[in-house]
Design an enzyme around this catalytic site. Sequence first.
Site, PDB file in Angstrom:
ATOM      1  N   HIS A  90     -38.358  81.629  98.290  1.00  8.66           N
ATOM      2  CA  HIS A  90     -37.722  82.950  98.226  1.00  8.66           C
ATOM      3  C   HIS A  90     -37.080  83.148  96.842  1.00  8.66           C
ATOM      4  O   HIS A  90     -36.245  82.352  96.423  1.00  8.66           O
ATOM      5  CB  HIS A  90     -36.646  83.036  99.319  1.00  8.66           C
ATOM      6  CG  HIS A  90     -36.248  84.428  99.663  1.00  8.66           C
ATOM      7  ND1 HIS A  90     -35.045  84.719 100.259  1.00  8.66           N
ATOM      8  CD2 HIS A  90     -36.893  85.618  99.520  1.00  8.66           C
ATOM      9  CE1 HIS A  90     -34.969  86.019 100.483  1.00  8.66           C
ATOM     10  NE2 HIS A  90     -36.086  86.582 100.036  1.00  8.66           N
TER      11      HIS A  90
ATOM     12  N   ASP B  17     -31.868  87.846 101.133  1.00 10.13           N
ATOM     13  CA  ASP B  17     -31.991  89.001 102.022  1.00 10.13           C
ATOM     14  C   ASP B  17     -30.631  89.329 102.621  1.00 10.13           C
ATOM     15  O   ASP B  17     -29.900  88.430 103.070  1.00 10.13           O
ATOM     16  CB  ASP B  17     -32.982  88.702 103.159  1.00 10.13           C
ATOM     17  CG  ASP B  17     -34.410  88.584 102.673  1.00 10.13           C
ATOM     18  OD1 ASP B  17     -34.684  89.072 101.547  1.00 10.13           O
ATOM     19  OD2 ASP B  17     -35.234  87.991 103.397  1.00 10.13           O
TER      20      ASP B  17
ATOM     21  N   HIS C  96     -34.557  95.025 106.281  1.00  8.03           N
ATOM     22  CA  HIS C  96     -33.524  94.274 105.553  1.00  8.03           C
ATOM     23  C   HIS C  96     -33.582  94.701 104.086  1.00  8.03           C
ATOM     24  O   HIS C  96     -34.459  95.478 103.692  1.00  8.03           O
ATOM     25  CB  HIS C  96     -33.750  92.756 105.665  1.00  8.03           C
ATOM     26  CG  HIS C  96     -34.980  92.273 104.969  1.00  8.03           C
ATOM     27  ND1 HIS C  96     -36.267  92.408 105.493  1.00  8.03           N
ATOM     28  CD2 HIS C  96     -35.158  91.655 103.754  1.00  8.03           C
ATOM     29  CE1 HIS C  96     -37.141  91.898 104.668  1.00  8.03           C
ATOM     30  NE2 HIS C  96     -36.503  91.440 103.580  1.00  8.03           N
TER      31      HIS C  96
ATOM     32  N   HIS D 208     -34.085  93.124 100.329  1.00  6.69           N
ATOM     33  CA  HIS D 208     -34.351  91.978  99.470  1.00  6.69           C
ATOM     34  C   HIS D 208     -33.681  92.263  98.116  1.00  6.69           C
ATOM     35  O   HIS D 208     -33.983  93.264  97.454  1.00  6.69           O
ATOM     36  CB  HIS D 208     -35.866  91.793  99.276  1.00  6.69           C
ATOM     37  CG  HIS D 208     -36.213  90.702  98.328  1.00  6.69           C
ATOM     38  ND1 HIS D 208     -36.266  89.367  98.698  1.00  6.69           N
ATOM     39  CD2 HIS D 208     -36.521  90.729  96.997  1.00  6.69           C
ATOM     40  CE1 HIS D 208     -36.598  88.636  97.667  1.00  6.69           C
ATOM     41  NE2 HIS D 208     -36.758  89.435  96.607  1.00  6.69           N
TER      42      HIS D 208
END
Length: 267
Positions: free
Chosen positions: A160, A164, A239, A241
Amino acid sequence: MAFTRATGKHRAPSRSHILTRKGAQAAGVAALAGGGVIGSLASPALAADAELPYAAPDMADTGLNQAVTTDLIAERVGAQARAQGREADEDAALAEAQAKAEAESIRKAEARLKAAREAKERADREAERKRLNSFQAPVAGSYVSTSYHAGGGMWSSGSHTGIDFHAASGTQVVAVGAGTVVEAGWGGAYGNNVVIRMNDGTYTQYGHLSQLSVSVGQSVLPGQQIGLAGSTGNSSGPHLHFEARSGEGYGSDIDPVSYLRSHGVNV
């Protein structure tokens, strides 16, 4: 040999004649006083004239009494004029001193107002400077649901590249600080996204938005809305990011949590 004086010749003026002349003199002085020549000093002068000893015939003939009276009146008039002049000078000096004191009081009051105004302007500028340099979380009242560098097959890089923030679809997303929008639109796996070049030279990215609120070239301030959270692009659900980068391109990412905390944001 005896000499005789002719009757009625070379006689001294009678007392009644002298008093008559003095009465005429007094009347003349009174007329001057009534005409404003000697004012209120005429009466004392006449009184002084009245107190003179009985004049001898020679004195009456030469007008000495009148000369003495006139000199005395002139002296008293001069004294009164000098006294009035001193009073006028004192009044003028007092008025000047009062005017100077009032002017100084006004000057000091204006100086205090100016100082207060300048202090307020400095405080306002400092508050604005702090506001423009301030940072905040991109989603109010949220929390990090996926950490930075979390592993998994969902990310093409193998981990990642951002964090998030938990957010329902339609939740307001704001700029974390002041900067200029350099990208606003579709970003592939990021879906609808916004990239902002921050005033400190770093970059921030906001992905998976359902709606955009800014355009390229637009300046934004801390807390200004830039879009609404969603689930566009490569997303498993609504959500936000969020990425922090040292440069504009992919792969220049830095730890978003450390980035926000370094700017005073508690995440």
